[in-house]
Write a protein that holds these residues in place. Sequence first.
Motif, PDB file in Angstrom:
ATOM      1  N   PHE A  34       0.841  -1.191   0.000  1.00  0.00           N
ATOM      2  CA  PHE A  34       0.000   0.000   0.000  1.00  0.00           C
ATOM      3  C   PHE A  34       0.881   1.247   0.000  1.00  0.00           C
ATOM      4  CE2 PHE A  34      -3.777  -2.358   1.568  1.00  0.00           C
ATOM      5  CZ  PHE A  34      -3.182  -3.452   2.148  1.00  0.00           C
ATOM      6  N   TYR A  36       0.167   5.139   1.498  1.00  0.00           N
ATOM      7  CA  TYR A  36      -0.724   6.055   2.191  1.00  0.00           C
ATOM      8  C   TYR A  36      -0.108   7.450   2.152  1.00  0.00           C
ATOM      9  CZ  TYR A  36      -3.634   2.410   4.390  1.00  0.00           C
ATOM     10  OH  TYR A  36      -4.505   1.382   4.622  1.00  0.00           O
ATOM     11  N   GLN A  38      -0.229  11.307   4.159  1.00  0.00           N
ATOM     12  CA  GLN A  38      -0.649  12.016   5.372  1.00  0.00           C
ATOM     13  C   GLN A  38      -0.362  13.499   5.208  1.00  0.00           C
ATOM     14  OE1 GLN A  38       1.433  11.053   9.057  1.00  0.00           O
ATOM     15  NE2 GLN A  38      -0.384  11.523  10.269  1.00  0.00           N
ATOM     16  N   ASN A  41      -1.224  17.350  10.121  1.00  0.00           N
ATOM     17  CA  ASN A  41      -2.269  17.287  11.154  1.00  0.00           C
ATOM     18  C   ASN A  41      -3.506  16.514  10.713  1.00  0.00           C
ATOM     19  OD1 ASN A  41      -0.758  18.955  12.987  1.00  0.00           O
ATOM     20  ND2 ASN A  41      -1.309  20.680  11.686  1.00  0.00           N
ATOM     21  N   LYS A  42      -3.317  15.592   9.811  1.00  0.00           N
ATOM     22  CA  LYS A  42      -4.428  14.765   9.337  1.00  0.00           C
ATOM     23  C   LYS A  42      -4.102  13.296   9.543  1.00  0.00           C
ATOM     24  CE  LYS A  42      -6.801  18.168   7.343  1.00  0.00           C
ATOM     25  NZ  LYS A  42      -8.145  18.568   7.808  1.00  0.00           N
ATOM     26  N   GLY A  43      -5.128  12.464   9.424  1.00  0.00           N
ATOM     27  CA  GLY A  43      -4.907  11.032   9.446  1.00  0.00           C
ATOM     28  C   GLY A  43      -4.371  10.545   8.113  1.00  0.00           C
ATOM     29  N   LEU A  44      -4.078   9.260   8.023  1.00  0.00           N
ATOM     30  CA  LEU A  44      -3.552   8.690   6.793  1.00  0.00           C
ATOM     31  C   LEU A  44      -4.686   8.365   5.825  1.00  0.00           C
ATOM     32  CD1 LEU A  44      -1.342   8.027   9.063  1.00  0.00           C
ATOM     33  CD2 LEU A  44      -0.538   6.353   7.416  1.00  0.00           C
ATOM     34  N   LEU A  46      -5.543   6.308   2.162  1.00  0.00           N
ATOM     35  CA  LEU A  46      -5.043   5.324   1.216  1.00  0.00           C
ATOM     36  C   LEU A  46      -4.948   5.933  -0.180  1.00  0.00           C
ATOM     37  CD1 LEU A  46      -4.308   2.304   0.674  1.00  0.00           C
ATOM     38  CD2 LEU A  46      -6.726   2.006   0.061  1.00  0.00           C
ATOM     39  N   PHE A  90       3.711   7.163   2.983  1.00  0.00           N
ATOM     40  CA  PHE A  90       4.145   5.943   3.652  1.00  0.00           C
ATOM     41  C   PHE A  90       3.913   4.729   2.755  1.00  0.00           C
ATOM     42  CE2 PHE A  90       5.000   7.568   7.858  1.00  0.00           C
ATOM     43  CZ  PHE A  90       4.223   8.710   7.937  1.00  0.00           C
ATOM     44  N   PHE A 105       5.000  -0.451   8.417  1.00  0.00           N
ATOM     45  CA  PHE A 105       5.073   0.855   7.776  1.00  0.00           C
ATOM     46  C   PHE A 105       6.517   1.249   7.517  1.00  0.00           C
ATOM     47  CE2 PHE A 105       0.901   3.001   7.879  1.00  0.00           C
ATOM     48  CZ  PHE A 105       0.167   2.044   8.550  1.00  0.00           C
ATOM     49  N   LYS A 107       9.311   4.389   7.060  1.00  0.00           N
ATOM     50  CA  LYS A 107       9.555   5.570   7.906  1.00  0.00           C
ATOM     51  C   LYS A 107       8.924   6.832   7.335  1.00  0.00           C
ATOM     52  CE  LYS A 107      12.175   3.617  11.047  1.00  0.00           C
ATOM     53  NZ  LYS A 107      11.685   3.448  12.418  1.00  0.00           N
TER      54      LYS A 107
ATOM     55  N   PHE B  91      -3.618   7.016  16.448  1.00  0.00           N
ATOM     56  CA  PHE B  91      -4.587   6.837  15.377  1.00  0.00           C
ATOM     57  C   PHE B  91      -5.381   5.559  15.580  1.00  0.00           C
ATOM     58  CE2 PHE B  91      -3.621  10.217  12.524  1.00  0.00           C
ATOM     59  CZ  PHE B  91      -2.267  10.462  12.630  1.00  0.00           C
ATOM     60  N   PHE B 104      -8.206   5.448   8.202  1.00  0.00           N
ATOM     61  CA  PHE B 104      -7.698   6.046   9.423  1.00  0.00           C
ATOM     62  C   PHE B 104      -8.578   7.191   9.904  1.00  0.00           C
ATOM     63  CE2 PHE B 104      -3.412   4.382  10.306  1.00  0.00           C
ATOM     64  CZ  PHE B 104      -3.282   3.530   9.224  1.00  0.00           C
ATOM     65  N   GLY B 105      -8.653   7.311  11.220  1.00  0.00           N
ATOM     66  CA  GLY B 105      -9.265   8.477  11.829  1.00  0.00           C
ATOM     67  C   GLY B 105      -8.303   9.640  11.824  1.00  0.00           C
ATOM     68  N   PRO B 106      -8.760  10.812  12.278  1.00  0.00           N
ATOM     69  CA  PRO B 106      -7.913  12.008  12.254  1.00  0.00           C
ATOM     70  C   PRO B 106      -6.841  12.021  13.334  1.00  0.00           C
ATOM     71  CG  PRO B 106     -10.019  12.493  13.252  1.00  0.00           C
ATOM     72  CD  PRO B 106     -10.111  11.088  12.750  1.00  0.00           C
TER      73      PRO B 106
END
Lengths: 115, 113
Positions: A34, A36, A38, A41-44, A46, A90, A105, A107, B91, B104-106
């Motif tokens: 995968f 991803y 980011q 200040n946000k989530g990952l 896909l 990532f 994951f 780095k 997360f 994923f959540g924030p």
Amino acid sequence: AQSVTQLDSHVSVSEGTPVLLRCNYSSSYSPSLFWYVQHPNKGLQLLLKYTSAATLVKGINGFEAEFKKSETSFHLTKPSAHMSDAAEYFCVVSHSGGSNYKLTFGKGTLLTVNP
Amino acid sequence: DAGVIQSPRHEVTEMGQEVTLRCKPISGHNSLFWYRQTMMRGLELLIYFNNNVPIDDSGMPEDRFSAKMPNASFSTLKIQPSEPRDSAVYFCASSLHLVESEFFGPGTRLTVL
């Protein structure tokens, strides 16, 4: 055992030029791979995934990645960078056997896009 | 769908206090994951559940950390007592099944003073 190596911790490109983010993996089994992204200040989120179907995988926002088993690589590319692509990326390898699940994951590679 | 929901988004606490992080996975997803992200160690998988059952908690750093999933729509990650080195972004992620793509959540940014 499995591992992921993202070869560059930081990549800087100019807007409109190609993007190449490199990823090598090792896995004792047939992996799922995968990418991803980011944003600060946000989530990952896909971008794309490879699960033993077509080796060239197309994802969102114009990104694609090619699975090369002989090179154990899964590099992420985009023909033309946009300012909004600036984020951390990532590379991830997963393996599942029975009820066991292992997600590893890299780095991360920070992509900077210059105007 | 609202996606994975985490609360609180930010938590500042003092060393020794109990901290509880909450997660609501995407409806219909059977797998739930807790991760920790720090500059030093990157993203680490702490624990994951499948059908509300903890499958692998080998990533949980110490006994101070515990996680529960009482039902399919709610999970908690608790740190008791908290320490400054627990400061990180935590997360929660969910997926339809194991090895499917994770959403994923924030994240919850935890600062332990």
